[in-house]
Write an enzyme that holds these catalytic residues in place. Structure first.
Site, mmCIF file in Angstrom:
data_model
loop_
_atom_site.group_PDB
_atom_site.id
_atom_site.type_symbol
_atom_site.label_atom_id
_atom_site.label_comp_id
_atom_site.label_asym_id
_atom_site.label_seq_id
_atom_site.Cartn_x
_atom_site.Cartn_y
_atom_site.Cartn_z
ATOM 1 N N GLY A 46 35.948 44.838 39.469
ATOM 2 C CA GLY A 46 36.878 43.892 38.867
ATOM 3 C C GLY A 46 38.303 44.235 39.243
ATOM 4 O O GLY A 46 38.610 45.401 39.531
ATOM 5 N N GLN A 51 47.341 44.311 39.174
ATOM 6 C CA GLN A 51 47.012 45.574 39.849
ATOM 7 C C GLN A 51 47.479 45.592 41.304
ATOM 8 O O GLN A 51 47.560 46.650 41.915
ATOM 9 C CB GLN A 51 45.505 45.858 39.773
ATOM 10 C CG GLN A 51 45.047 46.202 38.356
ATOM 11 C CD GLN A 51 43.564 46.507 38.311
ATOM 12 O OE1 GLN A 51 42.746 45.602 38.179
ATOM 13 N NE2 GLN A 51 43.218 47.768 38.450
ATOM 14 N N CYS A 94 38.805 52.739 36.450
ATOM 15 C CA CYS A 94 39.729 51.664 36.797
ATOM 16 C C CYS A 94 40.344 51.982 38.152
ATOM 17 O O CYS A 94 40.696 53.125 38.422
ATOM 18 C CB CYS A 94 40.818 51.579 35.729
ATOM 19 S SG CYS A 94 42.039 50.304 36.049
ATOM 20 N N LEU A 95 40.494 50.975 38.982
ATOM 21 C CA LEU A 95 41.077 51.188 40.313
ATOM 22 C C LEU A 95 42.535 51.659 40.214
ATOM 23 O O LEU A 95 43.041 52.281 41.135
ATOM 24 C CB LEU A 95 40.990 49.910 41.149
ATOM 25 C CG LEU A 95 39.560 49.476 41.535
ATOM 26 C CD1 LEU A 95 39.582 48.132 42.248
ATOM 27 C CD2 LEU A 95 38.872 50.521 42.401
ATOM 28 N N HIS A 136 37.850 44.507 29.927
ATOM 29 C CA HIS A 136 38.681 45.514 30.606
ATOM 30 C C HIS A 136 39.744 44.807 31.465
ATOM 31 O O HIS A 136 40.924 45.148 31.419
ATOM 32 C CB HIS A 136 37.787 46.420 31.472
ATOM 33 C CG HIS A 136 38.530 47.381 32.358
ATOM 34 N ND1 HIS A 136 38.399 48.751 32.239
ATOM 35 C CD2 HIS A 136 39.390 47.172 33.384
ATOM 36 C CE1 HIS A 136 39.179 49.332 33.154
ATOM 37 N NE2 HIS A 136 39.780 48.401 33.869
ATOM 38 N N GLU A 137 39.304 43.804 32.214
ATOM 39 C CA GLU A 137 40.239 43.083 33.094
ATOM 40 C C GLU A 137 41.264 42.294 32.286
ATOM 41 O O GLU A 137 42.435 42.229 32.664
ATOM 42 C CB GLU A 137 39.485 42.139 34.039
ATOM 43 C CG GLU A 137 38.521 42.812 35.005
ATOM 44 C CD GLU A 137 39.104 43.997 35.746
ATOM 45 O OE1 GLU A 137 40.307 43.979 36.053
ATOM 46 O OE2 GLU A 137 38.373 44.958 36.004
ATOM 47 N N HIS A 140 44.207 44.214 31.263
ATOM 48 C CA HIS A 140 45.237 44.352 32.302
ATOM 49 C C HIS A 140 46.296 43.248 32.181
ATOM 50 O O HIS A 140 47.465 43.478 32.450
ATOM 51 C CB HIS A 140 44.612 44.271 33.703
ATOM 52 C CG HIS A 140 44.001 45.553 34.183
ATOM 53 N ND1 HIS A 140 44.732 46.703 34.349
ATOM 54 C CD2 HIS A 140 42.733 45.874 34.543
ATOM 55 C CE1 HIS A 140 43.932 47.673 34.788
ATOM 56 N NE2 HIS A 140 42.707 47.199 34.911
HETATM 57 NI NI NI Z 1 41.043 48.349 35.546
#
Ligand code: NI
Length: 172
Positions: A46, A51, A94-95, A136-137, A140
């Site tokens: 995701g 991000q 998380c990225l 989660h997304e 963000h």
């Molecule tokens: Ni994330």
């Protein structure tokens, strides 16, 4: 499609609240294409637009495990309509918080209203991994990272670790 640079905590941009998209047009579709490419290149499931530094309420996801059968999902202006009182726990990463993982509790099910890749209004009844991932997304979009749910000590340890990696990294 272009692979973009993913912002890493601590970066103040990640704390911005993303703005709603007025209309899904060519520009937004191009952004979604780039986000998907960036997410696949980083082996994520995701990614939110912020991000890659763009404060728009856009998310891409693909939770399919099969490398050969991609199932991209696109969410524009997602809103949670209902959520379960029952929680489920996943070990999240998380990225934007590389190589750090922690168990996080979130509602097990949720219904999300959103616009798809073509700007069409849709509703998703999500459960399990799908529900956790979309929540989660969506965090963000509010400038929230999963580490914000951890104790102050644990969170600051992770941020310290990430800052260290960044400040000592050289590319020559
Ligand atoms: Ni994330």
């Amino acid at each position: 499609m272009t692979v973009k640079t993913i912002l890493v905590e601590p970066n103040q941009l990640l704390r911005q609240i993303s703005k709603p998209v007025k209309q899904v047009g060519k520009e937004e579709q191009q952004l979604m294409d780039d986000m998907l490419e960036t997410m696949y290149a980083a082996n994520g499931i995701g990614l939110a637009a912020i991000q890659i530094g763009i404060p728009k309420r856009i998310i891409v996801m693909d939770i399919s495990k099969d490398e050969n059968k991609k199932e991209p999902r696109y969410f524009v202006n997602p809103i949670i309509k209902n959520k379960d009182t029952i929680k489920s726990t996943y070990e999240e990463g998380c990225l934007s918080v590389p190589n750090q993982f922690a168990e996080i509790d979130r509602p097990k099910k949720c219904d999300v209203e959103y616009l798809d890749y073509n700007g069409k209004k849709k509703i998703l009844n999500a459960e399990g991994l799908l529900a956790t991932c979309i929540q989660h997304e969506m965090d963000h979009l509010e400038g929230i990272l999963f580490i914000d749910y951890l104790s102050k000590l644990k969170k600051s340890m992770i941020i310290k670790k990430l800052s260290k990696i960044k400040s000592t990294r050289i590319v020559v």
